[in-house]
Design an enzyme around this catalytic site. Structure first.
Site, PDB file in Angstrom:
ATOM      1  N   GLY A 281     -11.719 -10.118   1.663  1.00 30.17           N
ATOM      2  CA  GLY A 281     -13.128 -10.494   1.495  1.00 30.17           C
ATOM      3  C   GLY A 281     -13.401 -11.907   1.986  1.00 30.17           C
TER       4      GLY A 281
ATOM      5  N   GLU B 260     -13.952 -11.524   5.561  1.00 37.21           N
ATOM      6  CA  GLU B 260     -15.245 -10.838   5.713  1.00 37.21           C
ATOM      7  C   GLU B 260     -16.411 -11.781   5.428  1.00 37.21           C
ATOM      8  OE1 GLU B 260     -13.970  -7.758   2.997  1.00 37.21           O
ATOM      9  OE2 GLU B 260     -14.133  -6.253   4.586  1.00 37.21           O
TER      10      GLU B 260
ATOM     11  N   GLU C   7      -5.936  -5.734   2.824  1.00 36.77           N
ATOM     12  CA  GLU C   7      -6.207  -4.714   1.802  1.00 36.77           C
ATOM     13  C   GLU C   7      -5.203  -3.566   1.847  1.00 36.77           C
ATOM     14  OE1 GLU C   7      -8.446  -6.062   3.867  1.00 36.77           O
ATOM     15  OE2 GLU C   7     -10.186  -6.729   2.715  1.00 36.77           O
TER      16      GLU C   7
ATOM     17  N   ALA D 223     -11.498 -10.749  -2.245  1.00 30.88           N
ATOM     18  CA  ALA D 223     -12.184 -10.374  -3.476  1.00 30.88           C
ATOM     19  C   ALA D 223     -11.204 -10.557  -4.620  1.00 30.88           C
ATOM     20  CB  ALA D 223     -12.646  -8.926  -3.375  1.00 30.88           C
TER      21      ALA D 223
HETATM   22  N1  CO8 Z   1      -7.660 -12.254  -6.314  1.00 32.59           N
HETATM   23  C1  CO8 Z   1      -7.298 -12.787  -7.487  1.00 32.59           C
HETATM   24  N2  CO8 Z   1      -6.384 -13.775  -7.600  1.00 32.59           N
HETATM   25  C2  CO8 Z   1      -5.835 -14.245  -6.470  1.00 32.59           C
HETATM   26  C3  CO8 Z   1      -6.175 -13.735  -5.206  1.00 32.59           C
HETATM   27  C4  CO8 Z   1      -7.145 -12.681  -5.151  1.00 32.59           C
HETATM   28  N3  CO8 Z   1      -7.548 -12.141  -3.997  1.00 32.59           N
HETATM   29  N4  CO8 Z   1      -5.435 -14.388  -4.266  1.00 32.59           N
HETATM   30  C5  CO8 Z   1      -4.686 -15.282  -4.933  1.00 32.59           C
HETATM   31  N5  CO8 Z   1      -4.916 -15.220  -6.269  1.00 32.59           N
HETATM   32  C6  CO8 Z   1      -4.313 -16.016  -7.322  1.00 32.59           C
HETATM   33  C7  CO8 Z   1      -2.872 -15.628  -7.593  1.00 32.59           C
HETATM   34  O1  CO8 Z   1      -2.823 -14.509  -8.453  1.00 32.59           O
HETATM   35  C8  CO8 Z   1      -2.325 -16.892  -8.222  1.00 32.59           C
HETATM   36  O2  CO8 Z   1      -2.766 -16.933  -9.571  1.00 32.59           O
HETATM   37  P1  CO8 Z   1      -1.727 -17.400 -10.725  1.00 32.59           P
HETATM   38  O3  CO8 Z   1      -1.395 -18.846 -10.391  1.00 32.59           O
HETATM   39  O4  CO8 Z   1      -2.523 -17.257 -11.984  1.00 32.59           O
HETATM   40  O5  CO8 Z   1      -0.548 -16.511 -10.611  1.00 32.59           O
HETATM   41  C9  CO8 Z   1      -3.067 -17.996  -7.486  1.00 32.59           C
HETATM   42  O6  CO8 Z   1      -4.217 -17.370  -6.896  1.00 32.59           O
HETATM   43  C10 CO8 Z   1      -2.259 -18.615  -6.370  1.00 32.59           C
HETATM   44  O7  CO8 Z   1      -1.788 -17.573  -5.527  1.00 32.59           O
HETATM   45  P2  CO8 Z   1      -0.234 -17.343  -5.181  1.00 32.59           P
HETATM   46  O8  CO8 Z   1       0.641 -17.862  -6.273  1.00 32.59           O
HETATM   47  O9  CO8 Z   1      -0.064 -15.909  -4.806  1.00 32.59           O
HETATM   48  O10 CO8 Z   1      -0.095 -18.303  -3.907  1.00 32.59           O
HETATM   49  P3  CO8 Z   1       0.914 -18.120  -2.672  1.00 32.59           P
HETATM   50  O11 CO8 Z   1       0.772 -19.376  -1.883  1.00 32.59           O
HETATM   51  O12 CO8 Z   1       2.265 -17.716  -3.133  1.00 32.59           O
HETATM   52  O13 CO8 Z   1       0.305 -16.885  -1.838  1.00 32.59           O
HETATM   53  C11 CO8 Z   1      -1.452 -15.615  -0.780  1.00 32.59           C
HETATM   54  C12 CO8 Z   1      -0.947 -17.009  -1.238  1.00 32.59           C
HETATM   55  C13 CO8 Z   1      -0.568 -15.109   0.355  1.00 32.59           C
HETATM   56  C14 CO8 Z   1      -2.871 -15.810  -0.275  1.00 32.59           C
HETATM   57  C15 CO8 Z   1      -1.410 -14.640  -1.957  1.00 32.59           C
HETATM   58  O14 CO8 Z   1      -2.067 -15.245  -3.062  1.00 32.59           O
HETATM   59  C16 CO8 Z   1      -2.088 -13.342  -1.688  1.00 32.59           C
HETATM   60  O15 CO8 Z   1      -1.524 -12.495  -1.019  1.00 32.59           O
HETATM   61  N6  CO8 Z   1      -3.309 -13.118  -2.232  1.00 32.59           N
HETATM   62  C17 CO8 Z   1      -4.011 -11.875  -2.155  1.00 32.59           C
HETATM   63  C18 CO8 Z   1      -4.607 -11.663  -0.786  1.00 32.59           C
HETATM   64  C19 CO8 Z   1      -5.292 -10.328  -0.726  1.00 32.59           C
HETATM   65  O16 CO8 Z   1      -4.706  -9.282  -0.853  1.00 32.59           O
HETATM   66  N7  CO8 Z   1      -6.630 -10.362  -0.507  1.00 32.59           N
HETATM   67  C20 CO8 Z   1      -7.425  -9.183  -0.383  1.00 32.59           C
HETATM   68  C21 CO8 Z   1      -8.030  -8.822  -1.688  1.00 32.59           C
HETATM   69  S1  CO8 Z   1      -8.861  -7.270  -1.643  1.00 32.59           S
HETATM   70  C22 CO8 Z   1     -10.315  -7.615  -0.850  1.00 32.59           C
HETATM   71  O17 CO8 Z   1     -10.629  -8.736  -0.497  1.00 32.59           O
HETATM   72  C23 CO8 Z   1     -11.219  -6.457  -0.619  1.00 32.59           C
HETATM   73  C24 CO8 Z   1     -12.608  -6.937  -0.242  1.00 32.59           C
HETATM   74  C25 CO8 Z   1     -13.546  -5.814  -0.395  1.00 32.59           C
HETATM   75  C26 CO8 Z   1     -14.992  -6.319  -0.397  1.00 32.59           C
HETATM   76  C27 CO8 Z   1     -15.577  -6.221  -1.737  1.00 32.59           C
HETATM   77  C28 CO8 Z   1     -17.055  -6.545  -1.674  1.00 32.59           C
HETATM   78  C29 CO8 Z   1     -17.769  -6.170  -2.839  1.00 32.59           C
END
Ligand code: CO8
Length: 259
Positions: free
Chosen positions: A110, A113, A133, A67
């Site tokens: 998400g 999911e 998460e 998400a």
């Molecule tokens: N949300 C928003 N932006 C994101 C997300 C995300 N989930 N994941 C990555 N991005 C963005 C980064 O901020 C970055 O943006 P910018 O270039 O502007 O800084 C860009 O994507 C590229 O990402 P990274 O630079 O971080 O790339 P890396 O290769 O270094 O890392 C990762 C990749 C490991 C995937 C890392 O981006 C990461 O850890 N992302 C977050 C993963 C995460 O925590 N996901 C869970 C989110 S919470 C959730 O999903 C709850 C769901 C609940 C259900 C809701 C239903 C209504």
């Protein structure tokens, strides 16, 4: 639509649609707008009688990294309720046609999911799955504690949900989260072949079979068996069943009309 790309017919196949998540700069983070576009696209495809199979995919780097954290960082519980995102996500359950998730790269939070909300997952060998998460102070909210546990069992689900660590595609396949792992470069071709196979099957039976398998998550064994039996009976009201069995007896390939 900004956040979703639709290719229909996919590869000129009149029964297959490809839906692509399209926010590459943020690894296909699932914003509210994206999810609304996704659900509306799916509902439209579901209504189209020519569509028999839907493929949902991302890009080489990410299926979806979860998400959209930017939309949640300062959210209150009331913001979450008013956002209606959960209602939108729930609507994916309404889709009657089979949805295959073709996953390359990250399927996190998400994203994992969403893949699990599909009917089956085919993964490229570079795919990575996690429920991260816990690392950002929350827990899964769209099935990560429920569908994942049913898919891989309690102990492994606990490990994933409590650590937030990723598993690779082969592990996901060994654990039963994924149906098949293929080389990342051939993911779309292999998924298309699978979609073609399913689209050649009797559409009424495919719909009733999908419904019955999904009921197994929600019913006791006895109630599920009853449900299955009723859908089995129901297939005998379809032209497809008549055609399928007649074609077998006549030693020819069936031609299904989906009626
Ligand atoms: N949300 C928003 N932006 C994101 C997300 C995300 N989930 N994941 C990555 N991005 C963005 C980064 O901020 C970055 O943006 P910018 O270039 O502007 O800084 C860009 O994507 C590229 O990402 P990274 O630079 O971080 O790339 P890396 O290769 O270094 O890392 C990762 C990749 C490991 C995937 C890392 O981006 C990461 O850890 N992302 C977050 C993963 C995460 O925590 N996901 C869970 C989110 S919470 C959730 O999903 C709850 C769901 C609940 C259900 C809701 C239903 C209504």
């Amino acid at each position: 639509m900004e956040n979703i790309l639709l290719e229909y017919p996919y590869n000129n196949h009149e029964h297959i649609a490809l839906v692509k998540l399209n926010r590459p700069k943020v690894l296909n983070a699932l914003s509210t707008d994206l999810m609304e576009e996704l659900v509306n696209t799916m509902l439209t495809l579901d209504k189209n009688p020519n569509v028999r199979v839907i493929i949902l995919t991302g890009n080489e780097r990410a299926f979806a990294a979860g998400a959209d954290i930017a939309q949640m960082v300062t959210a209150t519980p009331i913001d979450q309720i008013n956002d209606q995102r959960f209602r939108t996500w729930e609507m994916l359950k309404l889709i009657t046609k089979p949805i295959i998730a073709a996953v390359n790269g990250f399927a996190l939070g998400g994203g994992c999911e969403l893949a699990m909300s599909c009917d089956l997952i085919i993964a490229g060998d570079d795919a990575k799955f996690s429920q991260p998460e816990i690392k950002i102070g929350t827990i899964p909210g769209a099935g990560g504690t429920q569908r994942l546990t049913r898919a891989i069992g309690k102990s492994k689900a606990m490990m994933m949900v409590l650590t937030g660590d990723m598993i690779d595609a082969h592990t996901a396949c060994d654990w039963g989260l994924v149906a098949k792992v293929v080389p990342a470069q051939t993911l779309m071709q292999e998924t298309f072949e699978l979609a073609k196979t399913i689209s050649d099957r009797a559409p009424v039976a495919v719909r009733l079979a999908k419904e019955a398998v999904n009921k197994s998550f929600e019913m006791t064994l006895k109630d599920g068996m009853d449900f299955e039996r009723r859908n089995f009976y129901l297939t005998f009201s379809s032209g497809d069943q008549k055609e399928g069995m007649k074609a077998f007896m006549e030693k020819r390939n069936p031609t299904y009309q989906g009626n």
